[in-house]
Design an enzyme around this catalytic site. Sequence first.
Site, PDB file in Angstrom:
ATOM      1  N   ASP A  13     126.189 108.853  74.569  1.00  0.00           N
ATOM      2  CA  ASP A  13     126.392 110.332  74.270  1.00  0.00           C
ATOM      3  C   ASP A  13     127.006 110.519  73.197  1.00  0.00           C
ATOM      4  OD1 ASP A  13     125.143 110.304  76.480  1.00  0.00           O
ATOM      5  OD2 ASP A  13     127.071 111.549  77.682  1.00  0.00           O
ATOM      6  N   ASP A  41     125.097 112.643  69.652  1.00  0.00           N
ATOM      7  CA  ASP A  41     125.999 114.168  69.164  1.00  0.00           C
ATOM      8  C   ASP A  41     126.255 113.829  67.361  1.00  0.00           C
ATOM      9  OD1 ASP A  41     125.868 114.619  71.699  1.00  0.00           O
ATOM     10  OD2 ASP A  41     128.168 114.286  72.686  1.00  0.00           O
ATOM     11  N   GLU A  52     102.668 115.107  96.726  1.00  0.00           N
ATOM     12  CA  GLU A  52     103.764 115.218  94.797  1.00  0.00           C
ATOM     13  C   GLU A  52     104.725 116.126  95.564  1.00  0.00           C
ATOM     14  OE1 GLU A  52     102.397 117.052  91.425  1.00  0.00           O
ATOM     15  OE2 GLU A  52     100.504 116.634  92.736  1.00  0.00           O
ATOM     16  N   LYS A  58     106.737 119.028  96.511  1.00  0.00           N
ATOM     17  CA  LYS A  58     107.307 120.794  96.101  1.00  0.00           C
ATOM     18  C   LYS A  58     107.990 121.570  95.623  1.00  0.00           C
ATOM     19  CE  LYS A  58     105.386 125.193  97.582  1.00  0.00           C
ATOM     20  NZ  LYS A  58     106.565 125.743  97.390  1.00  0.00           N
ATOM     21  N   LYS A  60      96.700 117.502  97.700  1.00  0.00           N
ATOM     22  CA  LYS A  60      95.060 118.226  96.566  1.00  0.00           C
ATOM     23  C   LYS A  60      94.566 117.403  97.053  1.00  0.00           C
ATOM     24  CE  LYS A  60      98.097 119.999  93.026  1.00  0.00           C
ATOM     25  NZ  LYS A  60      98.494 119.953  91.492  1.00  0.00           N
ATOM     26  N   LYS A  79     105.386 123.136 104.387  1.00  0.00           N
ATOM     27  CA  LYS A  79     106.913 123.742 103.834  1.00  0.00           C
ATOM     28  C   LYS A  79     107.697 122.829 105.380  1.00  0.00           C
ATOM     29  CE  LYS A  79     107.776 126.434 101.316  1.00  0.00           C
ATOM     30  NZ  LYS A  79     107.577 127.999 101.056  1.00  0.00           N
TER      31      LYS A  79
END
Length: 671
Positions: A32, A36, A112, A114, A285, A309
């Site tokens: 990191d 930076d 997949e 939700k 789908k 759901k």
Amino acid sequence: MFELITKYENLKAEVEKHSYLYYVKNEPVISDREFDSLFDELLEFEKAHPELVTDDSPTKRVGGEPVEGFTTVEHSQPMLSLQNTYTREEVEEFDARVRKGLENVKFSYTAELKFDGVALSLVYENGKLSRAVTRGDGFKGDDVTSNAVTIRSIPLSVAGDLKNFEVRGEVYMTNPQFEKINKERAENGDKLYANPRNTTAGSLKLLDSKITASRNLQIYCYSLLVDGTEQETNEKNAEILKEMGFPVSPHFAVCNSVDEIFKFIDEWDARRTELPYMIDGIVVKVNEKKYQDELGFVARAPRWAMAYKYEAESMETQVLDIQLQIGRTGAVTPVAILEPIFVSGSTVSRASLHNADYIAEKDIRVGDYVMVEKGGEIIPKVTQVVLAKRPNESVPFEFPAEIDGAAIHRNEGDAAHYVSDKSSKTIIKRKIEHFVSRNAMDIDGMGERIIDDFVEKGWLNNVADIYDLEQHRPDMQELEGWGEKSTTKLFEAIEKSKTQPYNRVLFGLGIRFIGEKGAKLLTKNFKSITELENADYDTLKAIHEVGDVMAASVVDYFNDEDELNIIGKLKRAGLIFESDEADEPQSDALAGQSFVFTGELIRMTRKEAGQIVENLGGKQTGSVSKKTSYVVVGDSPGSKYDKAVELGVTVLTEDQFFEMIEGLVGFKYSY
């Protein structure tokens, strides 16, 4: 100059490469600190050579100057909602409809996660991000490009042959990030956010993109459209998006049968607590684009996709204590203090126990282990006691005789206990908080901490004292955090509140059992506070929807000299206590019709839709019965939809509702 441009492009490319490895691939190759340092080098270069800065620079992700608003943009292809399913039977019915529609051809599904986030459209022109647009009503949304560029996992530019295209995805906030924001808000004394999804939606609509940048939003992409058309399969879509550098969910499956769909559903129902972000179901789908086209659409949803759901998440924790809170009417609410537990996207440490009957019915005791879930994924509630873990020394909870020296009582027939002493500072504070709230007088700047402080100083002893605060202005400006600017802003908000209509003033008074709808009902039948004050019990009771309890409460309120003195002070301050003709219904086109709204509406809030109904002489109610005329269903409807189906009440989609309204008024509502 050529050398400078080359250095700049290489520096940008290096920062973008490491951003991609960190935010998309989750495979950083530098620390990191090193990143930076590299980012700071780019910033310094741009400061030294501002004429070279391009719109696709990674430094744009830190946010820019605040904007004044968002423009509305039409989608190239509608962003439609999905049909929700809640049971395995409904999934099987979906599968049967698809197979019937495709006449037994060989096809597959994709399954997949939700994500419980916010849909976003990313439009690229000449390989660069041109605009980012929210879903909105499905046909047009808000241009939030200034905020979207702060999402580090969204490529600002894309290399390769494909230059002009659209990518769709779901923006979300991780659970740790949400917890961090709420921890900071708690430390500052600010109201906590409800859940990651709402916070994400709000973050995308902030006018100051620097604040959005600080929220560390993420995105998973799922759809690639070229010339308005997706690739030949969902699977191929995901592969190409990944190759282009877009973040794609790794949790994706191709299913050849409904049993394989159930396997995916069950796996992630069991594993969803492992994820660092919220999901509320599984999207299924038809995989092949040609079969999607063949199946087509119904209303606003595709026939080839659905969303399964999940049930609300339930977690076990321990009741550490049961504390009592006093509300504006003196009502005492018991609250369970819980061992903190992470449920549905946030840490829960408190849950309302409502009243003595609720505690007795579930036999909730201090020390018990209980199951906690969130109603509507927002409000924590204790659903049951784990009796097998009850400590041997536990005793039933009993309400005390007094709280902080104030006696409490429970009248016969009441569910709640009440504090007897109206002069209790706690009651005074709660009454003022209610009076200044958004749905009452809407006095911005008077939060709980300020009210507590002003009451303790003796500046506020009732709601009318708000309009005498000017006398304390010099002392107020001496307080920490106050100055000329902040005090002026507060007094402007107080002055503005004097324009609130009669019904909101009446609601703000906090008469027991008189909510927003009750206040509207009373102001509709009594055109002034004087008429209401002079109404007796029988006159009130004769009004449809005013019951014994409401009528008695109003009579008691106006028989109280202290309350009448407060109303007198408010009148002298200039508040409105008479109905205006503009408050009357615009027509009686919906007279006698009652509506219930459930689920999330796209074009406006349920409250705004209910106001339209009332303006046309109809009535909005909160529960479904055989007398209900229509139930209007938005996205993710709750039990009210099921009740409507059970009772045979007419169900309208959001589109059907607005078609009805627009047919009655003769013009199209703008949203």
